[in-house]
Design a protein around this motif. Structure first.
Motif, mmCIF file in Angstrom:
data_model
loop_
_atom_site.group_PDB
_atom_site.id
_atom_site.type_symbol
_atom_site.label_atom_id
_atom_site.label_comp_id
_atom_site.label_asym_id
_atom_site.label_seq_id
_atom_site.Cartn_x
_atom_site.Cartn_y
_atom_site.Cartn_z
ATOM 1 N N ILE A 54 51.066 -71.211 -10.885
ATOM 2 C CA ILE A 54 49.776 -70.646 -11.285
ATOM 3 C C ILE A 54 49.273 -71.164 -12.627
ATOM 4 O O ILE A 54 48.311 -70.635 -13.173
ATOM 5 C CB ILE A 54 49.850 -69.102 -11.319
ATOM 6 C CG1 ILE A 54 50.975 -68.624 -12.243
ATOM 7 C CG2 ILE A 54 50.021 -68.559 -9.899
ATOM 8 C CD1 ILE A 54 50.984 -67.120 -12.475
ATOM 9 N N GLY A 55 49.887 -72.223 -13.136
ATOM 10 C CA GLY A 55 49.458 -72.743 -14.425
ATOM 11 C C GLY A 55 48.035 -73.244 -14.441
ATOM 12 O O GLY A 55 47.331 -73.120 -15.450
ATOM 13 N N ALA A 56 47.591 -73.811 -13.304
ATOM 14 C CA ALA A 56 46.249 -74.407 -13.248
ATOM 15 C C ALA A 56 45.175 -73.418 -12.818
ATOM 16 O O ALA A 56 43.983 -73.738 -12.914
ATOM 17 C CB ALA A 56 46.248 -75.602 -12.301
ATOM 18 N N THR A 57 45.556 -72.241 -12.347
ATOM 19 C CA THR A 57 44.560 -71.321 -11.796
ATOM 20 C C THR A 57 44.496 -69.987 -12.534
ATOM 21 O O THR A 57 43.763 -69.100 -12.115
ATOM 22 C CB THR A 57 44.826 -71.052 -10.303
ATOM 23 O OG1 THR A 57 46.117 -70.432 -10.161
ATOM 24 C CG2 THR A 57 44.763 -72.334 -9.499
ATOM 25 N N ILE A 75 59.546 -77.378 -4.726
ATOM 26 C CA ILE A 75 58.955 -76.536 -3.687
ATOM 27 C C ILE A 75 58.562 -77.437 -2.517
ATOM 28 O O ILE A 75 57.729 -78.328 -2.666
ATOM 29 C CB ILE A 75 57.709 -75.781 -4.202
ATOM 30 C CG1 ILE A 75 58.008 -75.049 -5.520
ATOM 31 C CG2 ILE A 75 57.200 -74.823 -3.133
ATOM 32 C CD1 ILE A 75 59.022 -73.955 -5.423
ATOM 33 N N ASP A 76 59.181 -77.228 -1.380
ATOM 34 C CA ASP A 76 58.917 -78.050 -0.187
ATOM 35 C C ASP A 76 59.017 -79.538 -0.501
ATOM 36 O O ASP A 76 58.183 -80.350 -0.085
ATOM 37 C CB ASP A 76 57.542 -77.719 0.397
ATOM 38 C CG ASP A 76 57.465 -76.312 0.956
ATOM 39 O OD1 ASP A 76 58.521 -75.656 1.073
ATOM 40 O OD2 ASP A 76 56.348 -75.856 1.259
ATOM 41 N N GLY A 77 60.029 -79.885 -1.276
ATOM 42 C CA GLY A 77 60.289 -81.285 -1.570
ATOM 43 C C GLY A 77 59.497 -81.872 -2.719
ATOM 44 O O GLY A 77 59.662 -83.054 -3.042
ATOM 45 N N ILE A 78 58.644 -81.078 -3.356
ATOM 46 C CA ILE A 78 57.806 -81.569 -4.451
ATOM 47 C C ILE A 78 58.256 -80.916 -5.756
ATOM 48 O O ILE A 78 58.388 -79.689 -5.841
ATOM 49 C CB ILE A 78 56.323 -81.268 -4.189
ATOM 50 C CG1 ILE A 78 55.868 -81.972 -2.901
ATOM 51 C CG2 ILE A 78 55.454 -81.712 -5.364
ATOM 52 C CD1 ILE A 78 54.460 -81.636 -2.486
ATOM 53 N N ARG A 79 58.499 -81.738 -6.766
ATOM 54 C CA ARG A 79 58.934 -81.249 -8.067
ATOM 55 C C ARG A 79 57.724 -80.800 -8.876
ATOM 56 O O ARG A 79 56.774 -81.563 -9.091
ATOM 57 C CB ARG A 79 59.690 -82.364 -8.804
ATOM 58 C CG ARG A 79 60.342 -81.938 -10.122
ATOM 59 C CD ARG A 79 61.089 -83.119 -10.725
ATOM 60 N NE ARG A 79 61.705 -82.785 -12.001
ATOM 61 C CZ ARG A 79 62.906 -82.241 -12.128
ATOM 62 N NH1 ARG A 79 63.613 -81.969 -11.043
ATOM 63 N NH2 ARG A 79 63.399 -81.977 -13.325
ATOM 64 N N LEU A 80 57.734 -79.550 -9.328
ATOM 65 C CA LEU A 80 56.611 -78.967 -10.049
ATOM 66 C C LEU A 80 57.101 -78.299 -11.326
ATOM 67 O O LEU A 80 58.177 -77.701 -11.357
ATOM 68 C CB LEU A 80 55.904 -77.907 -9.186
ATOM 69 C CG LEU A 80 55.271 -78.365 -7.866
ATOM 70 C CD1 LEU A 80 54.843 -77.160 -7.049
ATOM 71 C CD2 LEU A 80 54.096 -79.276 -8.128
ATOM 72 N N THR A 81 56.293 -78.392 -12.363
ATOM 73 C CA THR A 81 56.578 -77.692 -13.609
ATOM 74 C C THR A 81 55.416 -76.765 -13.922
ATOM 75 O O THR A 81 54.252 -77.177 -13.868
ATOM 76 C CB THR A 81 56.787 -78.682 -14.772
ATOM 77 O OG1 THR A 81 57.917 -79.507 -14.494
ATOM 78 C CG2 THR A 81 57.024 -77.933 -16.081
ATOM 79 N N GLY A 82 55.728 -75.526 -14.240
ATOM 80 C CA GLY A 82 54.676 -74.559 -14.551
ATOM 81 C C GLY A 82 55.219 -73.149 -14.511
ATOM 82 O O GLY A 82 56.386 -72.897 -14.822
ATOM 83 N N TRP A 83 54.356 -72.226 -14.133
ATOM 84 C CA TRP A 83 54.706 -70.817 -14.022
ATOM 85 C C TRP A 83 54.573 -70.410 -12.552
ATOM 86 O O TRP A 83 53.586 -70.774 -11.892
ATOM 87 C CB TRP A 83 53.778 -69.967 -14.868
ATOM 88 C CG TRP A 83 53.978 -70.113 -16.347
ATOM 89 C CD1 TRP A 83 54.706 -69.288 -17.164
ATOM 90 C CD2 TRP A 83 53.420 -71.110 -17.208
ATOM 91 N NE1 TRP A 83 54.643 -69.718 -18.459
ATOM 92 C CE2 TRP A 83 53.853 -70.839 -18.526
ATOM 93 C CE3 TRP A 83 52.597 -72.227 -16.986
ATOM 94 C CZ2 TRP A 83 53.501 -71.620 -19.610
ATOM 95 C CZ3 TRP A 83 52.239 -73.012 -18.071
ATOM 96 C CH2 TRP A 83 52.689 -72.704 -19.374
ATOM 97 N N PHE A 84 55.534 -69.659 -12.044
ATOM 98 C CA PHE A 84 55.616 -69.371 -10.620
ATOM 99 C C PHE A 84 55.574 -67.865 -10.364
ATOM 100 O O PHE A 84 56.234 -67.084 -11.063
ATOM 101 C CB PHE A 84 56.901 -69.971 -10.038
ATOM 102 C CG PHE A 84 56.957 -71.472 -10.143
ATOM 103 C CD1 PHE A 84 56.557 -72.265 -9.084
ATOM 104 C CD2 PHE A 84 57.379 -72.078 -11.315
ATOM 105 C CE1 PHE A 84 56.589 -73.651 -9.180
ATOM 106 C CE2 PHE A 84 57.422 -73.468 -11.425
ATOM 107 C CZ PHE A 84 57.020 -74.256 -10.362
ATOM 108 N N THR A 85 54.821 -67.485 -9.341
ATOM 109 C CA THR A 85 54.612 -66.056 -9.072
ATOM 110 C C THR A 85 55.915 -65.311 -8.863
ATOM 111 O O THR A 85 56.022 -64.136 -9.239
ATOM 112 C CB THR A 85 53.714 -65.858 -7.834
ATOM 113 O OG1 THR A 85 54.321 -66.493 -6.688
ATOM 114 C CG2 THR A 85 52.324 -66.410 -8.066
#
Length: 338
Positions: A54-57, A75-85
């Motif tokens: 939710i970092g971008a929204t 998440i589903d094979g994609i590496r993400l950095t940010g804040w997660f619900t």
């Protein structure tokens, strides 16, 4: 029958997506249904956000008390950095405010940043009940459940949480207002097994593989493209009510990306007794097929009317639109010409 127009995350071309204002505006502009994306909090509350990141929204980055929640996940094979619900309770998330996800394209919408709180799925159901009474027509909810295999792996089974929400909200009446969609067909089966009888729509990408099947079968998992063949479509018939695809699969394009008309996918889906929907109708040059772009700026509106007419004229069952009024306009023009 005319295709339905679904407000994609509300009227997300005009307001920050998944906000009360976006949903209310979508209905006011003539949408037949709205589409919330659904993810879960740490305490099992279903909230509507484009992704669990939710970092971008939202304005979460402006909250120093949550700085330590920033994380990197796959998440589903994609590496993400940010804040997660899933790292927040609902009580914490409700302190945040929504922001425009595409501020470089949707500058007017970005002026509404930080004005609207986040919503739960139950808030959307309640809002659609109220708005249906106001406009005196039924407004549907096309609920997209996101990353179900991932959420189940961390103890948040979306099928169970969703079934409870639907029943509590009184939306399991079989009145045709509820549609459930997912990129994971196993999730649709699980929701159905829990006695939720809304229409089931399998989301398909132009490339890649479903996350649930990759988790189960690894490299042997079928591709989305396998489901889009005639054999694949007939195999889906009877297990789901329909499919939903990116608009690139509805438009016939040459090697240079120029549109020559429509593909035969709508007819193929109907021949297999499946409904078919597509996403996402957007008027800006950035999102239009090359043939329909006008001017130099990516945020400018191109010849959206021509692209929308090509898609809506195929006999498709419904479209997702960021600007519902524009899709309704073209749909009604085509109907008047018949």
């Amino acid at each position: 029958m005319q295709p339905i127009v679904i407000g994609h995350r509300g009227a997300s071309g005009y307001r920050p997506e998944h906000t009360r204002s976006a949903y209310e505006l979508a209905v006011a502009l003539g949408a037949d249904a709205v589409e919330p994306d659904i993810v879960a909090t740490r305490d099992g509350v279903l909230v509507v956000r484009h992704e669990n990141e939710i970092g971008a929204t939202t304005n979460v980055a402006a909250h120093p008390e949550f700085a330590g929640r920033r994380a990197t996940k796959v998440i589903d094979g994609i590496r993400l950095t940010g804040w997660f619900t899933e790292d927040f309770t609902w009580a914490e998330l409700r302190t945040l405010r929504a922001r425009e996800r595409l501020p470089e394209v949707r500058k007017a919408s970005a002026t509404f940043d930080d004005r609207f709180p986040l919503l739960r799925l139950r808030d959307v159901f309640k809002l659609m009940d109220r708005l249906s009474g106001r406009v005196r027509r039924p407004i549907g909810v096309v609920a997209e459940l996101k990353h179900a295999t991932y959420f189940e792996s961390i103890g948040l089974p979306l099928d169970e949480l969703f079934a409870a929400e639907v029943n509590d909200a009184g939306w399991n009446a079989g009145d045709g207002r509820l549609t459930i969609e997912s990129f994971e067909r196993s999730l649709l089966d699980k929701v159905y097994a829990r006695g939720i009888y809304g229409k089931r729509v399998f989301l398909l990408e132009a490339r890649g593989k479903p996350a649930d099947e990759v988790a189960l079968l690894g490299p042997k998992a079928p591709r989305y493209a396998d489901y889009l063949s005639d054999t694949g479509l007939y195999g889906l018939s009877g297990t789901v009510d329909g499919i939903s695809v990116p608009k690139s699969l509805i438009l016939a394009t040459d090697a240079d990306g120029h549109v020559s008309g429509a593909s035969d996918l709508v007819d193929a889906a109907h021949a297999a007794d499946l409904e078919i929907y597509c996403w996402t109708l957007r008027p800006e040059n950035r999102y239009l097929a090359k043939t329909f772009r006008r001017g130099r700026l990516r945020a400018d509106f191109g010849n959206w009317q021509a692209e929308f007419r090509t898609i809506l004229g195929t006999g498709i069952d419904g479209v997702f639109a960021d600007h519902p009024d524009l899709a309704v306009l073209v749909r009604d023009e085509l109907a008047a010409e018949d």
